[in-house]
Design an enzyme around this catalytic site. Structure first.
Site, PDB file in Angstrom:
ATOM      1  N   SER A 159       0.918  -1.253  -0.130  1.00 56.66           N
ATOM      2  CA  SER A 159      -0.191  -0.082   0.010  1.00 56.66           C
ATOM      3  C   SER A 159       0.771   1.059   0.084  1.00 56.66           C
ATOM      4  CB  SER A 159      -1.024  -0.107   1.294  1.00 56.66           C
ATOM      5  OG  SER A 159      -1.660  -1.169   1.217  1.00 56.66           O
ATOM      6  N   CYS A 163      -7.181  -1.295   7.237  1.00 56.29           N
ATOM      7  CA  CYS A 163      -6.226  -1.833   6.538  1.00 56.29           C
ATOM      8  C   CYS A 163      -5.143  -2.638   7.527  1.00 56.29           C
ATOM      9  CB  CYS A 163      -5.359  -0.719   6.095  1.00 56.29           C
ATOM     10  SG  CYS A 163      -3.887  -1.107   5.164  1.00 56.29           S
ATOM     11  N   ASP A 222      -8.668  -2.930   2.975  1.00 53.35           N
ATOM     12  CA  ASP A 222      -7.347  -3.389   2.175  1.00 53.35           C
ATOM     13  C   ASP A 222      -6.709  -4.005   3.209  1.00 53.35           C
ATOM     14  OD1 ASP A 222      -4.788  -3.634   0.998  1.00 53.35           O
ATOM     15  OD2 ASP A 222      -4.544  -1.388   0.892  1.00 53.35           O
ATOM     16  N   TRP A 253      -4.997  -8.291   4.500  1.00 53.80           N
ATOM     17  CA  TRP A 253      -4.069  -9.221   4.131  1.00 53.80           C
ATOM     18  C   TRP A 253      -4.038 -10.358   5.326  1.00 53.80           C
ATOM     19  CZ3 TRP A 253      -2.231  -4.530   4.912  1.00 53.80           C
ATOM     20  CH2 TRP A 253      -1.333  -4.241   5.920  1.00 53.80           C
TER      21      TRP A 253
END
Length: 674
Positions: free
Chosen positions: A457, A626, A671, A673
């Site tokens: 990012s 995020c 966003d 992971w």
């Protein structure tokens, strides 16, 4: 010399008195000699240098210039086509394995990229006897198709083609920690049936958060008997391991024709020209590489890249992708284990001449370059690699051990889980520990997956830094159960790239994202970004400050940030405190280890129900997350549902619906992971 040119010379001979019959005869002899030399060399090239016990596939002679998959199937007597939608290469790998196995079941297969095919030809597939289309499709981002499957997805979504007579099956690749788990595969499976196609076998769903390899082989093991049943064919002949590529070692290639790490175009890293993208990355100079952590033994890097002159543009929230290189020590180890001269120039040539993929990576190149730039040597190998490696064991016990881990038996799966996955063994570790396994280096290069770019990012705003891209990255390094130290490919590569005198460059490109600030700056926003989850929000805050400095009205900007200790890993602390002092930012911090009871950002959000409701309920603000998808993002979403039910007087179902509506309006963005 072309035939046209020869005719011109001969014509000239007739007009010019100084060019006689002898000259013409000599010219013809020269041309004939050149043709003989060319044909002889071509014949030499076509002879494989070596062959192994693993059988090569039959070479088809049809031209591959066509992008019609129907013509290719018909010309080569095939009936199975496996399409893939892949962002990281896994779906493409699974598609290749299915197409390869088809031969055991009397279904000759080919792999196809939907982006390179006219997918309307699916209507003609029924004209081929016993035909079957399989789709291996990954879900990417916020439930989106991968880039190469986007057009196909839009075609079946918006079109109303009659797919009656099309036989199909779908396997999806997703991750359960994400909100839209396998959304693409689920939709395609359903939509194909709605358009009249016949489902040959049930939808398979692979979960990358658990064991996607196990999901795939378990599905595949039931898929083939169902296919044989459907078509009334006898299957399950003896399994033959088939090489997809033939080796050509090339001692006489000119140095300037050898790939040295380029992604697609030869010399693209020396002769840079836009547009820059995944196949043509820009070599960006590193301007800054500094440590963000103050103590604690861990490392987090702040890196600034110069993209001036690249014509690449970015917005706050976009990603920068970087192509790393593998650890040179690991590359040397592999060469030594395989008893290979790493500087040998070679090509791997697809034995399937109908495939659009002529080589597994740019060729010709050296083994050293392939293992350094093109192949994933630190990833956990999948079971099909173990199966092929077993053939190169001289010790029968080693051979059976590898075969067992590649099998679908409960014992084999358990061994694979404990010995490979839990122990974090990569290909180097496996070959170090199974000493009788000595695969040829070229087969290893065929088996290993492609080294993928790593995405970060962007932690800056183009409004403030139009020619610079900032990255915030934690160094990945950990000890495995076997006592080895595994290192992240990209962060290890970046760690030592500190500018000092000479210019240091890394190959990068920009990937656009849906993670965006509101179009109206007066819209309030809440951002949840613990650790390096702060990265995109640093860009958001920079942009909001920039707009305020221009005299624009900017809505409330609230950040929830968390880390272990304020004195150790509170990254960008001084910057954030400055934004607070200027009145741009409301900062909420959770330092989990600074007190007896651990405090996380989720605790703070839970306590701020009124603030949250004011922003997302009363003022139609935006909410961003995020970071960790598995725990943090799931917990935050659960807390939001609770706040919506209590402060917004909604039922739980209505609260969930409200969040889905926010997602559709791009007011709720993640966003994350795993």
């Amino acid at each position: 010399m072309t035939q046209e040119k020869v005719e011109e010379v001969i014509a000239a001979a007739g007009d010019e008195p100084f060019l006689g019959t002898l000259d013409i005869a000599l010219l013809v002899v020269l041309i004939a000699g050149a043709a003989w030399y060319f044909m002889r060399n071509r014949k030499k090239e076509e002879e494989p240098i070596r062959s192994y016990s693993i059988q090569p596939t039959t070479v088809s002679t049809t031209t591959a210039a066509e992008n019609s998959f129907i013509k290719k199937l018909k010309a080569s007597g095939r009936s199975l086509v496996v399409f893939y939608g892949s962002q990281t290469g896994t779906a493409e790998e699974f598609a290749g394995r299915l197409a390869k196995e088809g031969i055991r079941y009397r279904l000759k297969g080919m792999v196809a990229d939907p982006e390179e095919c006219d997918m309307e030809e699916l209507l003609q597939l029924k004209d081929i006897s016993n035909s079957l289309a399989v789709f291996c499709l990954a879900t990417y981002g916020e439930g989106d198709p991968t880039d190469n499957a986007m057009e196909f997805y839009e075609w079946i979504t918006n079109g109303d083609a009659d797919l009656t007579g099309l036989n199909y099956a779908v396997f999806g690749l997703g991750n359960k920690t994400y909100e839209h788990y396998n959304k693409v595969a689920i939709y395609v499976d359903k939509r194909l049936e709605e358009l009249g196609a016949t489902r040959v076998f049930e939808l398979g769903l692979g979960d990358d958060d658990a064991n996607i390899e196990d999901d795939f082989i378990t599905w595949k093991d039931r898929f083939w008997p169902a296919v044989c049943d459907f078509f009334g064919i006898e299957g399950g002949g003896e399994e033959v391991l088939i090489r997809q590529y033939r080796l050509l070692e090339q001692t006489d290639v000119q140095p300037d024709r050898i790939y040295t790490g380029e992604i697609a175009r030869l010399h693209s890293l020396q002769n840079q020209r836009p547009p820059f993208d995944a196949k043509n990355p820009f070599l960006a100079p590193i301007l800054v590489n500094r440590e963000l952590h103050k103590a604690g033994g861990r490392s987090c890097m702040h890196i600034e890249l110069n993209i001036d002159g690249s014509k690449m543009r970015y917005d706050a929230g976009d990603h920068v992708a970087m192509y790393p290189i593998n650890d040179l020590g690991l590359v040397e180890k592999l060469g030594k284990i395989c008893n290979a001269d790493l500087d040998t120039v070679f090509s791997l040539i697809n034995t399937d001449t109908d495939s659009s993929k002529k080589h597994p990576f740019p060729c010709p190149t050296t083994y050293r370059t392939a293992l350094t730039h093109y192949l994933e040597i630190t990833a956990i190998p999948r079971t099909h690699i173990l199966k092929e490696l077993a053939e190169y064991c001289t010790d029968e016990n080693d051979k059976q051990f590898l075969r067992s881990m590649a099998s679908i038996t409960p014992e084999g799966k358990e061994k694979y889980q404990s010995w490979i996955q839990d122990a974090c063994r990569n290909i180097v570790h496996i070959l170090e520990d199974i000493k009788s396994c000595k695969p040829p280096i070229d087969h290893l290069c065929e088996l290993l997956p492609r080294l993928q770019p790593r995405y970060y990012s962007i932690s800056s705003s183009a409004k403030l830094h139009p020619t610079n891209v900032h990255i915030t990255a934690v160094l990945v390094e950990y000890e495995t159960p076997t006592g080895r130290v595994n290192k992240g490919v990209a962060t290890t590569y970046l760690k030592d790239k500190k500018p000092a005198g000479s210019e240091i460059k890394v190959p990068v490109f920009i990937r656009k994202s849906q993670f965006r600030l509101p179009t109206k700056p007066e819209t309030p926003i809440i951002m949840v970004g613990p650790g390096t989850g702060l990265a995109p929000f640093r860009g958001f805050i920079q942009e909001r400050q920039f707009l305020r400095d221009e005299g624009k009205t900017v809505g409330d900007t609230v950040l929830y940030f968390g880390c272990r200790k304020k004195s150790e890993d509170f990254i960008y602390a001084e910057e954030l405190e400055e934004y607070v002092n200027k009145g741009t930012l409301t900062l909420k911090t959770a330092f989990s280890r600074d007190q007896k009871e651990k405090v996380y950002v989720t605790h703070l959000i839970n306590q701020d129900a009124d603030l949250i409701w004011n922003v997302i309920g009363e003022n139609k603000g935006h909410f961003y997350i995020c970071g960790d998808a598995k725990n943090m993002a799931v917990d935050v979403r659960g807390i939001l549902v609770k706040i919506l039910t209590t402060k917004g007087n909604m039922s739980e179902a209505d609260a969930q619906q409200y969040l889905k509506k926010m997602e559709a309006q791009k007011r709720y963005s993640a966003d994350v992971w795993s």
